[in-house]
Design an enzyme around this catalytic site. Sequence first.
Site, PDB file in Angstrom:
ATOM      1  N   HIS A  24       0.796  -1.231   0.000  1.00 47.27           N
ATOM      2  CA  HIS A  24       0.000   0.000   0.000  1.00 47.27           C
ATOM      3  C   HIS A  24       0.832   1.287   0.000  1.00 47.27           C
ATOM      4  O   HIS A  24       0.691   2.177   0.823  1.00 47.27           O
ATOM      5  CB  HIS A  24      -1.127   0.007   1.052  1.00 47.27           C
ATOM      6  CG  HIS A  24      -0.719  -0.176   2.502  1.00 47.27           C
ATOM      7  ND1 HIS A  24       0.306   0.500   3.097  1.00 47.27           N
ATOM      8  CD2 HIS A  24      -1.267  -0.943   3.473  1.00 47.27           C
ATOM      9  CE1 HIS A  24       0.383   0.168   4.363  1.00 47.27           C
ATOM     10  NE2 HIS A  24      -0.551  -0.715   4.624  1.00 47.27           N
ATOM     11  N   HIS A  78      -4.972  -8.226  15.265  1.00 49.39           N
ATOM     12  CA  HIS A  78      -5.061  -7.041  14.399  1.00 49.39           C
ATOM     13  C   HIS A  78      -5.893  -7.394  13.170  1.00 49.39           C
ATOM     14  O   HIS A  78      -5.707  -8.460  12.577  1.00 49.39           O
ATOM     15  CB  HIS A  78      -3.639  -6.635  14.008  1.00 49.39           C
ATOM     16  CG  HIS A  78      -3.505  -5.474  13.092  1.00 49.39           C
ATOM     17  ND1 HIS A  78      -4.405  -4.435  13.050  1.00 49.39           N
ATOM     18  CD2 HIS A  78      -2.541  -5.172  12.169  1.00 49.39           C
ATOM     19  CE1 HIS A  78      -4.002  -3.555  12.138  1.00 49.39           C
ATOM     20  NE2 HIS A  78      -2.887  -3.980  11.590  1.00 49.39           N
ATOM     21  N   GLU A  80      -6.122  -5.773  10.177  1.00 43.64           N
ATOM     22  CA  GLU A  80      -5.680  -5.438   8.812  1.00 43.64           C
ATOM     23  C   GLU A  80      -5.474  -6.732   8.008  1.00 43.64           C
ATOM     24  O   GLU A  80      -5.017  -7.754   8.532  1.00 43.64           O
ATOM     25  CB  GLU A  80      -4.398  -4.595   8.832  1.00 43.64           C
ATOM     26  CG  GLU A  80      -4.143  -3.972   7.471  1.00 43.64           C
ATOM     27  CD  GLU A  80      -3.120  -2.825   7.473  1.00 43.64           C
ATOM     28  OE1 GLU A  80      -2.469  -2.590   8.501  1.00 43.64           O
ATOM     29  OE2 GLU A  80      -2.997  -2.181   6.408  1.00 43.64           O
ATOM     30  N   ASP A  82      -3.565  -8.099   5.906  1.00 43.27           N
ATOM     31  CA  ASP A  82      -2.364  -8.931   5.768  1.00 43.27           C
ATOM     32  C   ASP A  82      -2.294  -9.966   6.900  1.00 43.27           C
ATOM     33  O   ASP A  82      -1.516 -10.911   6.826  1.00 43.27           O
ATOM     34  CB  ASP A  82      -1.081  -8.097   5.692  1.00 43.27           C
ATOM     35  CG  ASP A  82      -0.974  -7.021   6.744  1.00 43.27           C
ATOM     36  OD1 ASP A  82      -2.003  -6.543   7.234  1.00 43.27           O
ATOM     37  OD2 ASP A  82       0.162  -6.649   7.084  1.00 43.27           O
ATOM     38  N   HIS A 145      -1.163  -0.134  15.267  1.00 40.23           N
ATOM     39  CA  HIS A 145      -1.422   1.150  14.627  1.00 40.23           C
ATOM     40  C   HIS A 145      -2.875   1.295  14.171  1.00 40.23           C
ATOM     41  O   HIS A 145      -3.199   2.284  13.482  1.00 40.23           O
ATOM     42  CB  HIS A 145      -0.469   1.337  13.414  1.00 40.23           C
ATOM     43  CG  HIS A 145      -0.719   0.391  12.278  1.00 40.23           C
ATOM     44  ND1 HIS A 145      -0.972   0.849  11.008  1.00 40.23           N
ATOM     45  CD2 HIS A 145      -0.815  -0.941  12.189  1.00 40.23           C
ATOM     46  CE1 HIS A 145      -1.163  -0.185  10.192  1.00 40.23           C
ATOM     47  NE2 HIS A 145      -1.065  -1.270  10.912  1.00 40.23           N
ATOM     48  N   ASP A 164       1.898  -5.876  14.533  1.00 45.80           N
ATOM     49  CA  ASP A 164       2.788  -5.124  13.629  1.00 45.80           C
ATOM     50  C   ASP A 164       3.989  -4.500  14.356  1.00 45.80           C
ATOM     51  O   ASP A 164       5.030  -4.248  13.720  1.00 45.80           O
ATOM     52  CB  ASP A 164       2.009  -3.987  12.962  1.00 45.80           C
ATOM     53  CG  ASP A 164       1.193  -4.465  11.779  1.00 45.80           C
ATOM     54  OD1 ASP A 164       1.572  -5.439  11.122  1.00 45.80           O
ATOM     55  OD2 ASP A 164       0.144  -3.841  11.516  1.00 45.80           O
ATOM     56  N   TYR A 191      10.250   0.456   8.750  1.00 44.37           N
ATOM     57  CA  TYR A 191       8.889   0.056   9.142  1.00 44.37           C
ATOM     58  C   TYR A 191       8.318   1.058  10.151  1.00 44.37           C
ATOM     59  O   TYR A 191       7.185   1.518  10.038  1.00 44.37           O
ATOM     60  CB  TYR A 191       8.930  -1.352   9.754  1.00 44.37           C
ATOM     61  CG  TYR A 191       7.569  -1.960   9.906  1.00 44.37           C
ATOM     62  CD1 TYR A 191       7.034  -2.753   8.901  1.00 44.37           C
ATOM     63  CD2 TYR A 191       6.801  -1.724  11.037  1.00 44.37           C
ATOM     64  CE1 TYR A 191       5.777  -3.296   9.025  1.00 44.37           C
ATOM     65  CE2 TYR A 191       5.541  -2.267  11.169  1.00 44.37           C
ATOM     66  CZ  TYR A 191       5.032  -3.056  10.162  1.00 44.37           C
ATOM     67  OH  TYR A 191       3.778  -3.577  10.287  1.00 44.37           O
ATOM     68  N   HIS A 224       5.582  -9.439  11.139  1.00 48.81           N
ATOM     69  CA  HIS A 224       6.375  -9.303   9.910  1.00 48.81           C
ATOM     70  C   HIS A 224       7.857  -9.438  10.264  1.00 48.81           C
ATOM     71  O   HIS A 224       8.316  -8.853  11.253  1.00 48.81           O
ATOM     72  CB  HIS A 224       6.209  -7.917   9.270  1.00 48.81           C
ATOM     73  CG  HIS A 224       4.812  -7.602   8.813  1.00 48.81           C
ATOM     74  ND1 HIS A 224       4.218  -8.185   7.728  1.00 48.81           N
ATOM     75  CD2 HIS A 224       3.902  -6.731   9.308  1.00 48.81           C
ATOM     76  CE1 HIS A 224       3.001  -7.694   7.568  1.00 48.81           C
ATOM     77  NE2 HIS A 224       2.776  -6.809   8.516  1.00 48.81           N
TER      78      HIS A 224
HETATM   79 FE1  FEO Z   1      -1.321  -3.318  10.095  1.00 46.86          FE
HETATM   80 FE2  FEO Z   1       0.782  -5.822   9.035  1.00 46.86          FE
HETATM   81  O1  FEO Z   1      -0.822  -4.858   9.189  1.00 46.86           O
END
Ligand code: FEO
Length: 394
Positions: A24, A78, A80, A82, A145, A164, A191, A224
């Site tokens: 993104h 989370h 999101e 991903d 976040h 994250d 990051y 990640h």
């Molecule tokens: Fe906020 Fe890795 O997604």
Amino acid sequence: MRPIEIAKGIYEVGAIDWNIRDFHGYSTKEGTTYNAYLLVDEKIALIDTVKREFADELIDNISQIVDPKKIDYVISNHTEMDHSGGLARVMHRIGEDKPLYCSKMGHKNLLKHFPRKWNYQPVANGGELSLGKWTLTFLETRMLHWPDSMFSYLKEDRILFSSDAFGQHYAGLERFDDQIGEEIMYHAKKYFANILLPHSPLILKLVDKVTEMGLKLDMICPDHGIIWREDPSKIIKAYVEWASQEPKRKALVVYDTMWHSTEKMSNAIVDALGEEGVDAKPMHLRNCHRSDIITEVLDAGAIIVGSPTLNNGLFPTVADFLTYMKGLKPINKIGAAFGSYGWSGESVKLINRELEEMKFEVVDPGVKIQYVPDETGIEACYELGKKIAKKLPK
Ligand code: FEO
């Protein structure tokens, strides 16, 4: 390479995305990973899933350890996508009635993504879930976040599953900090700068809270990149430093150029800064990705922005960069503008307005030069560089 047992009975079962190059709008030149964790105790829990297209890989990885149907609990730290994109596939495979733990905001947000009758179990901050010999504690980390973000902490083994936070977009065969060494810090910094920077005050509060609570950490497992096990305190200290945003004697000259005039101006500013002992770097916006520039913005004291005037406005890449930087809310910066123009020359005024809105201290009205800079014009740019150098910390 997956699954991998990261501690006795705890497995990383996620997926490596070797080929993603744009996350993104963030350049992921070295890919990324979507980490998910399987905890095998008397009860079996899965923490987070993966991006939707990697869901089958996740399930295959889990199947190498246990029959996915034996998973008792799913935890979503989370929403999101991903980390939740694979949820529908996982729930279908393990049983749609299995309890799904998430924060209260996670419950709201997951329903917006997956309007299904799953067995949602929203938890309060500090809520616990016993797996047998292990207990997971849930810690709300709102706006780190997303509003739904939370951490899960395994107190017996002192392992933090941090979603994250403390992550890096890095795809590699290394799984731990001690396997990659110092190289990973650039990815962690990038990051932080591109994802967590606007939430810096919350990060500092969170670190204070964790210190007050006396949470001991033997391992930090983000969603990640690599896992921090050799020295988890190293990444926490780095977060405190980055979130503090103490400006260094460092300046970035971020610009674009049409016929090299604004570039000549940039070079003169960089030369002057360098002569004054400033760590100065020109960053051409069509050669440097916005997410790499923001990584450098993090600890720079001065951001000097240059744009030609195009059709009475900013050059598009400059407008893009300013919009991106404004959203990330960097603090403690001084700034200035410069640019070449043909007949109207609005760019310097427009950049100044943006920098002021970002609460940068604009230290000079800026330098605008018609068409091509002559000796006097170059001298003006040089003086701008000298003026900025004087304002930077020694
Ligand atoms: Fe906020 Fe890795 O997604």
